[in-house]
Design an enzyme around this catalytic site. Structure first.
Site, PDB file in Angstrom:
ATOM      1  N   GLU A 122       0.838  -1.198   0.000  1.00 19.67           N
ATOM      2  CA  GLU A 122       0.000   0.000   0.000  1.00 19.67           C
ATOM      3  C   GLU A 122       0.878   1.255   0.000  1.00 19.67           C
ATOM      4  OE1 GLU A 122      -3.543   1.911   2.833  1.00 19.67           O
ATOM      5  OE2 GLU A 122      -2.043   0.578   3.713  1.00 19.67           O
ATOM      6  N   LYS A 182      -9.685   2.541  -2.079  1.00 15.80           N
ATOM      7  CA  LYS A 182      -9.862   1.954  -0.753  1.00 15.80           C
ATOM      8  C   LYS A 182     -11.217   2.338  -0.178  1.00 15.80           C
ATOM      9  CE  LYS A 182      -7.325   1.623   3.659  1.00 15.80           C
ATOM     10  NZ  LYS A 182      -6.143   2.187   4.373  1.00 15.80           N
ATOM     11  N   CYS A 196      -5.481  -2.908   2.866  1.00 16.69           N
ATOM     12  CA  CYS A 196      -5.205  -2.759   4.292  1.00 16.69           C
ATOM     13  C   CYS A 196      -6.442  -2.863   5.199  1.00 16.69           C
ATOM     14  CB  CYS A 196      -4.442  -1.452   4.530  1.00 16.69           C
ATOM     15  SG  CYS A 196      -3.471  -1.440   6.062  1.00 16.69           S
TER      16      CYS A 196
END
Length: 260
Positions: A44, A110, A144
């Site tokens: 990331e 995300k 994540c």
């Protein structure tokens, strides 16, 4: 359609808020891959570390890093993926890009911005989950904090591989290990987690713990913690079909209507 998929997972330190230095560092690691691979996965925010300083770090979809990724994909004749900070129409995104050798680009923003670090105050959350097709494999890429939310990663469309790119810190690394294994088991899919190592500019420590899990939750990699390393893993489609056909667990899953 490929029965096997060779994936190079790069567990690396990141230079704080320095895209040029990170690209150079990753140049060396990518060029050191001598085996033929189908996909390279980076962590990331691989150009900067997990920064809230989006104004200074953000690039556009026509910027240097996207061009750099396309060049590597073409030269290595494989796909390459990871997330970086993107500025688009005045909004900042923690955006994962998946670039194929042809130059075809698929993107994912995300969904779950990390409120504990104030990510939601800087970055616009994505609203669309994707499953992409590559070499006969169905792949779901996530980022994540998405790992903590199993409904979002739920295997409702028959993907073969679920992967997470991350900057996951040391104090909660046991959760990272447990949840990656759980996502593999519950989705009867290969699950890969790619985490960075080292210290960031805020002195947060990242221990790696990148991992590759098969559909039964067995660990099939040899990653060591706190160490920069690249590992090449071969995934087998036959493994997925064998256990899905034998166990049929996905047929018994609950139905959800997901609102975003």
């Amino acid at each position: 359609m490929a029965n096997s998929l060779n994936i190079a997972v790069i567990q690396t330190d990141l230079i704080w808020e320095n895209p040029e230095a990170n690209r150079k560092n990753l140049d060396d690691k990518i060029n050191a891959i001598k085996t033929s691979v189908d996909l390279i996965i980076l962590p990331e925010m691989f150009t900067s570390g997990f920064t809230m300083n989006a104004t200074d770090i953000a690039e556009t979809m026509n910027g240097k890093t996207i061009s750099w990724l396309k060049q590597h994909a073409k030269q290595k004749e494989c796909a390459i993926t990871g997330s970086l900070v993107i500025n688009e129409d005045g909004n900042y995104y923690n955006r994962l890009v998946f670039i194929e050798p042809s130059g075809k680009l698929t993107q994912y923003d995300k969904r779950h911005t990390f409120t504990l670090a104030g990510e939601h105050k800087v970055y616009t959350a994505g609203t669309k989950k994707i499953t992409l097709e590559y070499k006969g494999w169905r792949i779901c890429p996530l980022i994540c904090y998405d790992l903590r939310f199993p409904v979002w990663g739920r295997n409702t469309d028959g993907y073969d591989l679920l992967f997470y790119v991350a900057n996951w810190p040391k104090p909660r690394i046991s959760a990272w290990d447990a949840l990656l294994k759980a996502r593999a088991i519950e989705n009867m899919s290969y699950c890969i987690g790619v985490n960075r190592v080292g210290l960031d500019g805020s002195k947060y420590e990242y221990p790696g713990h990148s991992g590759v899990y098969d559909v039964l939750g067995n660990r099939i990699d040899d990653f060591e913690p706190n160490k920069e390393m690249t590992e090449i893993i071969t995934l087998q489609k036959d493994h997925i079909q064998k256990y899905r056909n034998r166990l049929n667990f996905l047929n018994d899953r609950d139905n959800f209507n997901l609102e975003v």
